[in-house]
Design an enzyme around this catalytic site. Structure first.
Site, PDB file in Angstrom:
ATOM      1  N   SER A  23       9.363  10.745  -2.572  1.00 48.77           N
ATOM      2  CA  SER A  23       7.918  10.946  -2.527  1.00 48.77           C
ATOM      3  C   SER A  23       7.211   9.834  -3.268  1.00 48.77           C
ATOM      4  O   SER A  23       7.835   8.965  -3.869  1.00 48.77           O
ATOM      5  CB  SER A  23       7.546  12.303  -3.131  1.00 48.77           C
ATOM      6  OG  SER A  23       7.725  12.246  -4.538  1.00 48.77           O
ATOM      7  N   LYS A  24       5.917   9.889  -3.210  1.00 53.36           N
ATOM      8  CA  LYS A  24       5.043   8.888  -3.820  1.00 53.36           C
ATOM      9  C   LYS A  24       5.409   8.635  -5.289  1.00 53.36           C
ATOM     10  O   LYS A  24       5.383   7.504  -5.762  1.00 53.36           O
ATOM     11  CB  LYS A  24       3.612   9.433  -3.705  1.00 53.36           C
ATOM     12  CG  LYS A  24       2.550   8.502  -4.186  1.00 53.36           C
ATOM     13  CD  LYS A  24       2.019   7.631  -3.078  1.00 53.36           C
ATOM     14  CE  LYS A  24       1.042   6.627  -3.672  1.00 53.36           C
ATOM     15  NZ  LYS A  24       1.041   5.367  -3.007  1.00 53.36           N
ATOM     16  N   ARG A  25       5.759   9.700  -6.002  1.00 59.91           N
ATOM     17  CA  ARG A  25       6.005   9.507  -7.433  1.00 59.91           C
ATOM     18  C   ARG A  25       7.288   8.704  -7.710  1.00 59.91           C
ATOM     19  O   ARG A  25       7.514   8.262  -8.829  1.00 59.91           O
ATOM     20  CB  ARG A  25       6.014  10.858  -8.163  1.00 59.91           C
ATOM     21  CG  ARG A  25       7.275  11.633  -8.064  1.00 59.91           C
ATOM     22  CD  ARG A  25       7.074  13.087  -8.474  1.00 59.91           C
ATOM     23  NE  ARG A  25       7.930  13.927  -7.669  1.00 59.91           N
ATOM     24  CZ  ARG A  25       9.204  14.122  -7.919  1.00 59.91           C
ATOM     25  NH1 ARG A  25       9.768  13.596  -8.976  1.00 59.91           N
ATOM     26  NH2 ARG A  25       9.942  14.867  -7.120  1.00 59.91           N
TER      27      ARG A  25
ATOM     28  N   GLU B  23       3.426  -0.170   1.210  1.00 60.34           N
ATOM     29  CA  GLU B  23       3.129  -0.084  -0.228  1.00 60.34           C
ATOM     30  C   GLU B  23       3.947  -1.105  -1.023  1.00 60.34           C
ATOM     31  O   GLU B  23       3.456  -1.691  -1.977  1.00 60.34           O
ATOM     32  CB  GLU B  23       3.428   1.326  -0.753  1.00 60.34           C
ATOM     33  CG  GLU B  23       2.451   2.371  -0.256  1.00 60.34           C
ATOM     34  CD  GLU B  23       2.929   3.795  -0.543  1.00 60.34           C
ATOM     35  OE1 GLU B  23       2.638   4.305  -1.629  1.00 60.34           O
ATOM     36  OE2 GLU B  23       3.610   4.382   0.327  1.00 60.34           O
TER      37      GLU B  23
END
Ligand code: GLU
Length: 427
Positions: A200-202, A210
């Site tokens: 995930s993003k974290r 990104e």
């Protein structure tokens, strides 16, 4: 001939997991001299968006993954799917249900295949319900379009993520019903975060874009993605794409959990940055500087090259170059608070900085060697350790306690800026 494909749905940007899938298919094709095709699975007209397709193609190109021929678009092949479904209808293997065409799954059988990654997999057809071939809106189901196209494109091997493992027995049933031999299948474990949870993003971001924007080199991202499914050996941990193509062996694909680790990626990135030619880094660094709103137009091309040379062993991402070299682009650079207290606020430092400024002003040539010599001589005369001049001077000219060698930095900054900053700090 080995023929593989990457089949993205343009309903989002290129995810790291999909990038890894594309990469392994590409590696296999390039290693064997086979073909790597691109198929766009855009059957869902409401969720598909041209901007996602553009993004996916741009990211694939950026990663260095090239494809053979023109991409195939599923949205242009609805007639073909219907025609194949109607064959099965005519043979009594499928039936109409409302406006949809459904495939009849024969119960009491076992579907078995040898997965390239996981070995033998078998599934009882009792656990598979009848399958939609064509939906009532006329669009094909994913599984059916996939089989019709993979057969039509003569795909020999399908490497994809474990999230498709439950689709494969259904697809095998369609091959059988259509009288076709299925390709080989290999399912790769999903990419997880270092803590073992879903990526995930974290964990540092999930899309290739990104990482591109953050200043990772494609070589480094490719290198890390390769290690999430294949271990080419200790001595090949840092791997250039050409090397990966040469060494790749499909038999080495492994089923161990693939953990994405941003720290590992940063380390690999630093290694690839160091290995890259400075002139090849130049356009990438310019992009980062522009994105940060820094003006480098006044710097000669040569000057920027020297600066990159000085910092390429010190940055983990291209974006870090911007903060590391801020003092070269603006006079109102950030000043570390701790360093200021420790090295600039003391009266003794101010005095030494002033003396150093006098010596540097008197230099005939403002070169790193001459600056160093002047600095060491002053320290000697004053009975100081050179570092007690160097640390305050570094703070004064760059606002940082660490960085490239002070003397090289000063040479690149130029006498005028150095003197202004030293004099400023000496008062
Ligand atoms: N469009 C599917 C996906 O993105 C392709 C799956 C496959 O490779 O068959 O997951």
């Amino acid at each position: 001939m080995v023929t593989v494909r990457f089949a993205p749905s343009p309903t989002g940007y290129l995810h790291l997991g999909s990038a890894r899938t594309a990469l392994f298919n590409w590696l296999y094709a390039r290693h064997t001299g086979g073909r790597f095709l691109l198929r766009i699975e855009d059957t869902d007209r409401t969720r598909s968006d041209p901007k996602f397709l553009e993004g996916i193609l741009r990211d694939l190109r950026w990663l260095g993954i090239d494809w053979d021929g023109e991409p195939v678009y599923q949205s242009q092949r609805f007639a073909l799917y219907r025609q194949e479904a109607e064959k099965l209808l005519a043979q009594g293997k499928a039936y109409m249900d409302g406006g949809a065409i459904l495939f009849k799954v024969e119960k009491g059988r076992t579907i078995e295949y040898e997965d390239i990654v996981h070995g033998k997999i078998s599934v009882a057809t009792d656990e598979i319900k009848d399958q939609v071939l064509i939906k009532s809106d006329g669009s094909p189901s994913y599984n059916f379009a996939c089989v019709v196209d993979d057969a039509n494109l003569a795909i020999t091997h399908i490497l994809r993520g474990d999230d498709h493992i439950s689709n494969t027995p259904k697809q095998i049933l369609f091959y059988e019903a259509l009288g076709l031999a299925p390709p080989r299948f290999g399912h790769m474990p999903l990419i997880l975060g270092p803590d073992g949870s879903k990526l995930s993003k974290r964990h540092g971001g999930v899309s290739v874009e990104e990482y591109r924007k953050e200043g990772f080199l494609p070589e480094a991202l490719v290198n890390h993605l390769i290690l999430l499914g294949w271990f080419p050996g200790e001595e090949h941990e840092i791997l250039a794409p050409e090397e990966a193509v040469r060494l790749f062996d499909i038999a080495d694909l492994n089923a161990v959990q693939a953990k994405f680790d941003i720290q590992k990626l940063r380390w690999l990135n630093a290694e690839h940055i160091m290995r890259k030619k400075t002139e090849d880094l130049l356009p990438l660094i310019k992009e980062q500087l522009s994105a940060a709103g820094l003006d480098f137009a006044g710097l000669g091309g040569d000057h920027l090259l020297k600066l990159i040379d000085l910092y390429k062993v010190r940055m983990k991402t291209l974006r870090e170059f911007v903060s590391l070299t801020e003092c070269f682009f603006r006079d109102d650079f950030n000043v570390e608070e701790e360093g200021r207290k420790k090295y600039l606020d003391k009266a003794e430092s101010k005095e030494n900085i002033g003396l150093l400024a006098d010596r540097l002003e008197a230099l005939e040539e403002f070169t790193a060697a001459a600056i160093e010599e002047a600095c060491r001589r002053l320290a000697e005369e004053k009975g100081l350790k050179p570092v007690s001049l160097i640390h305050p001077a570094r703070m004064a000219v760059s606002g940082r306690t660490s960085g490239a060698g002070l003397f090289e930095m000063m040479e690149l900054l130029g006498r005028e800026k150095v003197l202004t900053r030293l004099r400023g700090a000496s008062r």
